[in-house]
Motif scaffolding. Sequence first.
Motif, PDB file in Angstrom:
ATOM      1  N   LYS A   9      -1.430   4.369   1.342  1.00  0.00           N
ATOM      2  CA  LYS A   9      -2.296   4.334   2.526  1.00  0.00           C
ATOM      3  C   LYS A   9      -1.550   4.653   3.815  1.00  0.00           C
ATOM      4  O   LYS A   9      -2.143   5.097   4.790  1.00  0.00           O
ATOM      5  CB  LYS A   9      -2.947   2.948   2.648  1.00  0.00           C
ATOM      6  CG  LYS A   9      -3.797   2.542   1.455  1.00  0.00           C
ATOM      7  CD  LYS A   9      -4.966   3.483   1.254  1.00  0.00           C
ATOM      8  CE  LYS A   9      -5.842   3.019   0.086  1.00  0.00           C
ATOM      9  NZ  LYS A   9      -6.945   3.990  -0.178  1.00  0.00           N
ATOM     10  N   SER A  23      -1.602  17.059  -3.433  1.00  0.00           N
ATOM     11  CA  SER A  23      -2.474  16.131  -4.157  1.00  0.00           C
ATOM     12  C   SER A  23      -1.656  15.224  -5.072  1.00  0.00           C
ATOM     13  O   SER A  23      -0.710  15.668  -5.718  1.00  0.00           O
ATOM     14  CB  SER A  23      -3.500  16.908  -4.979  1.00  0.00           C
ATOM     15  OG  SER A  23      -4.333  17.677  -4.132  1.00  0.00           O
ATOM     16  N   ASP A  24      -2.045  13.964  -5.114  1.00  0.00           N
ATOM     17  CA  ASP A  24      -1.397  12.993  -5.991  1.00  0.00           C
ATOM     18  C   ASP A  24      -2.029  13.090  -7.373  1.00  0.00           C
ATOM     19  O   ASP A  24      -3.226  12.796  -7.532  1.00  0.00           O
ATOM     20  CB  ASP A  24      -1.583  11.584  -5.419  1.00  0.00           C
ATOM     21  CG  ASP A  24      -0.779  10.532  -6.170  1.00  0.00           C
ATOM     22  OD1 ASP A  24      -0.534  10.740  -7.374  1.00  0.00           O
ATOM     23  OD2 ASP A  24      -0.412   9.519  -5.558  1.00  0.00           O
ATOM     24  N   ASN A  79       0.809  -1.232   0.000  1.00  0.00           N
ATOM     25  CA  ASN A  79       0.000   0.000   0.000  1.00  0.00           C
ATOM     26  C   ASN A  79       0.836   1.274   0.000  1.00  0.00           C
ATOM     27  O   ASN A  79       0.376   2.334   0.417  1.00  0.00           O
ATOM     28  CB  ASN A  79      -0.954   0.031   1.200  1.00  0.00           C
ATOM     29  CG  ASN A  79      -1.943  -1.114   1.157  1.00  0.00           C
ATOM     30  OD1 ASN A  79      -2.502  -1.394   0.092  1.00  0.00           O
ATOM     31  ND2 ASN A  79      -2.140  -1.789   2.273  1.00  0.00           N
ATOM     32  N   ARG A 114      -0.758  12.119   8.251  1.00  0.00           N
ATOM     33  CA  ARG A 114      -1.724  13.184   7.999  1.00  0.00           C
ATOM     34  C   ARG A 114      -1.037  14.530   7.781  1.00  0.00           C
ATOM     35  O   ARG A 114      -1.597  15.412   7.148  1.00  0.00           O
ATOM     36  CB  ARG A 114      -2.695  13.295   9.177  1.00  0.00           C
ATOM     37  CG  ARG A 114      -3.591  12.074   9.344  1.00  0.00           C
ATOM     38  CD  ARG A 114      -4.548  12.280  10.517  1.00  0.00           C
ATOM     39  NE  ARG A 114      -5.401  11.114  10.701  1.00  0.00           N
ATOM     40  CZ  ARG A 114      -6.323  11.018  11.661  1.00  0.00           C
ATOM     41  NH1 ARG A 114      -6.489  12.022  12.524  1.00  0.00           N
ATOM     42  NH2 ARG A 114      -7.051   9.934  11.768  1.00  0.00           N
ATOM     43  N   TYR A 129      -3.468   9.559  -8.607  1.00  0.00           N
ATOM     44  CA  TYR A 129      -4.558   8.897  -7.896  1.00  0.00           C
ATOM     45  C   TYR A 129      -5.493   9.967  -7.357  1.00  0.00           C
ATOM     46  O   TYR A 129      -5.158  10.665  -6.393  1.00  0.00           O
ATOM     47  CB  TYR A 129      -4.023   8.033  -6.748  1.00  0.00           C
ATOM     48  CG  TYR A 129      -3.368   6.736  -7.196  1.00  0.00           C
ATOM     49  CD1 TYR A 129      -4.056   5.529  -7.108  1.00  0.00           C
ATOM     50  CD2 TYR A 129      -2.070   6.732  -7.717  1.00  0.00           C
ATOM     51  CE1 TYR A 129      -3.461   4.342  -7.520  1.00  0.00           C
ATOM     52  CE2 TYR A 129      -1.472   5.557  -8.134  1.00  0.00           C
ATOM     53  CZ  TYR A 129      -2.174   4.364  -8.039  1.00  0.00           C
ATOM     54  OH  TYR A 129      -1.587   3.194  -8.460  1.00  0.00           O
ATOM     55  N   GLU A 167      -6.216  11.331  -3.497  1.00  0.00           N
ATOM     56  CA  GLU A 167      -5.160  10.937  -2.567  1.00  0.00           C
ATOM     57  C   GLU A 167      -4.059  11.991  -2.525  1.00  0.00           C
ATOM     58  O   GLU A 167      -3.980  12.863  -3.387  1.00  0.00           O
ATOM     59  CB  GLU A 167      -4.579   9.569  -2.961  1.00  0.00           C
ATOM     60  CG  GLU A 167      -5.583   8.436  -2.822  1.00  0.00           C
ATOM     61  CD  GLU A 167      -4.901   7.080  -2.884  1.00  0.00           C
ATOM     62  OE1 GLU A 167      -3.696   7.002  -2.536  1.00  0.00           O
ATOM     63  OE2 GLU A 167      -5.565   6.099  -3.271  1.00  0.00           O
ATOM     64  N   ARG A 168      -3.218  11.872  -1.496  1.00  0.00           N
ATOM     65  CA  ARG A 168      -2.123  12.825  -1.329  1.00  0.00           C
ATOM     66  C   ARG A 168      -0.784  12.116  -1.444  1.00  0.00           C
ATOM     67  O   ARG A 168      -0.692  10.889  -1.389  1.00  0.00           O
ATOM     68  CB  ARG A 168      -2.215  13.517   0.029  1.00  0.00           C
ATOM     69  CG  ARG A 168      -3.457  14.375   0.217  1.00  0.00           C
ATOM     70  CD  ARG A 168      -3.441  15.035   1.582  1.00  0.00           C
ATOM     71  NE  ARG A 168      -3.223  14.031   2.626  1.00  0.00           N
ATOM     72  CZ  ARG A 168      -2.598  14.281   3.781  1.00  0.00           C
ATOM     73  NH1 ARG A 168      -2.134  15.511   4.018  1.00  0.00           N
ATOM     74  NH2 ARG A 168      -2.424  13.338   4.678  1.00  0.00           N
ATOM     75  N   ALA A 222       3.693   8.093  -1.547  1.00  0.00           N
ATOM     76  CA  ALA A 222       2.234   8.120  -1.528  1.00  0.00           C
ATOM     77  C   ALA A 222       1.721   6.759  -1.068  1.00  0.00           C
ATOM     78  O   ALA A 222       2.487   5.803  -0.968  1.00  0.00           O
ATOM     79  CB  ALA A 222       1.688   8.466  -2.906  1.00  0.00           C
TER      80      ALA A 222
END
Length: 346
Positions: free
Chosen positions: A28, A47-48, A2, A32, A51, A54-55, A26
């Motif tokens: 899971k 920001s990714d 992940n 934070r 994806y 997601e960040r 990047a």
Amino acid sequence: ANTRFYIMCSLYDLSPPGVPGELVIAGKGLARGYWNLLEETNKRFVSDPFYSGERMYLTGDLVKWTEDGELIYLGRKDHQVNIRGFRIELSEIEAQLLELNSVKEAVVTTVKDASEQDALAAYVITAEETTDLKESLKRTLPDYMVPSWIIKLDQLPMTANGKVDLKALPAPDMEANQTAYEAPRDEVETLLCGIWEDVLGVSQVGIHDHFFFLGGDSIKGIQMASRLTQAGWKLDMKLLFQYPTIAELRPYIEEADQLTADQSPVEGEVMLTPIQRWFFERTFTDQHHWNLSMMLHAPNGFDLLMTEQVMQKLLSHHDALRMVYRQEDGSILQYNQRELTEPIAV
């Protein structure tokens, strides 16, 4: 598991194998953010683009892939600076300093010089004279990588995490590299001393002070030569590198030829340059969109009359700004109009 790793040359472009880029993480397992540091979190956690929703985390580490997929660490991105258009790895300068037997520790950073331009400063723990260190660096580094100031310290300030505290490093003394003052001996040396004081931002320059030890560089050398020309004298710039003091340089300064350029209005047809011919031969769609623009903002607005007068003066002086183009018999003709009316549209 992940977790994803990117090597990116920008926020939207991946670096191919062999090309350095920033390591970005990047997935899971991403944190934070930084505890109670919202601004730093927004800067590093972005920001990714691959994806949605997601960040990813910008590590600041410079790395590159090998053809075999191995990851090579190159250094820190924040240790790379841009000085007068040159991209410089500060760690390379530090490595050259540490190659010198007399230097026990060294750190290089950027500071503002007297004209508020970025310049290099090195902080070292050594028993050797800083002028000798600078001469040693000149044998292994190009001119633009030699620090303008080398400052000797008893010890480097450290943070609680054991890293060098860059913010605690003392500001360099802009006049620390000056020799014992000796006054100019003639009109030209007096002129040069005044020019060097302005360009280098020091209060007093003597004829034996070293241009580059006072924070000079090739860009400031050009500024100095330009002011000298305006005063009616000329200097071959390469001589400044050979003779970096006013006393050494004085025999090579010559009186400039007094040439007066024709300032009469320019108008009429002008031949296209090769790049212009190439452009018009391509018959691009919306050719008038091929331009550069810049938005200027004044907090209190612009004085329209004054702005228009300034624009008119620029148009009168710079012939290229009055060029217009017409298509005749399948060819593009370039004309220089004597004057343009209404340069400002409101």
